[in-house]
Design a protein around this motif. Structure first.
Motif: not given
Length: 160
Positions: A63-65, A70-75
């Motif tokens: 999906a990255e292409r 993906l990130v760890a923080s909602p901010r």
């Protein structure tokens, strides 16, 4: 030295991207410029959808292409992938997670449980579907949905 020369002359070899996803690009996605930071939220699922989301980001579906990361923080997140029916204990944390995201947040309900509570409908510990707690922009049905369907939804978000 023959191997290095072959690598240099061959260049990058990859399969062409599949055709564009069915459906329109979300209007909120225009501000993302083809790149979206994604935060996954388990609101009470059986973990089946999380396994399929992990598969959507592995090297097979990648999906990255298409600009989803993906990130760890909602901010730091533009998109929230929410799985499972929302339990009573997760209703407020889900609201706070969506409030912590930059405006306007994009919420994607992944799986039948997130869309309409699925097997857990009417359970004593269930607050409701994701749309009962926070506004949902896109739904991915299935129990669990295939990684290709999750990637197609993310492509609608990124526009790529």
């Amino acid at each position: 030295m023959g191997l290095l020369r072959k690598i240099r002359t061959t260049g990058r070899v990859a399969e062409p991207a599949p055709p564009a996803p069915l459906g329109e690009v979300l209007p909120q996605a225009r501000r993302l410029s083809g790149s979206a930071q994604v935060r996954c939220v388990d609101a009470g699922s059986c973990n089946g959808c999380e396994i399929e989301i992990a598969a959507a980001f592995n090297p097979v579906y990648d999906a990255e292409r298409y600009g989803a990361r993906l990130v760890a923080s909602p901010r730091h997140a533009d998109v929230a992938l929410v799985t499972g029916p929302v339990t009573r204990n997760m209703a407020e944390p889900l609201r706070r997670t969506v409030q912590a995201m930059p405006e306007p947040p994009i919420v994607v309900a992944v799986g039948d449980c997130a869309v309409d509570c699925g097997e857990f409908a009417g359970g004593y510990g269930i607050e409701g579907a994701v749309s009962d707690v926070v506004p949902v922009d896109l739904a991915v049905p299935g129990c669990p949905p295939a990684p290709a369907e999750i990637v197609a939804a993310l492509r609608r978000v990124t526009g790529r």
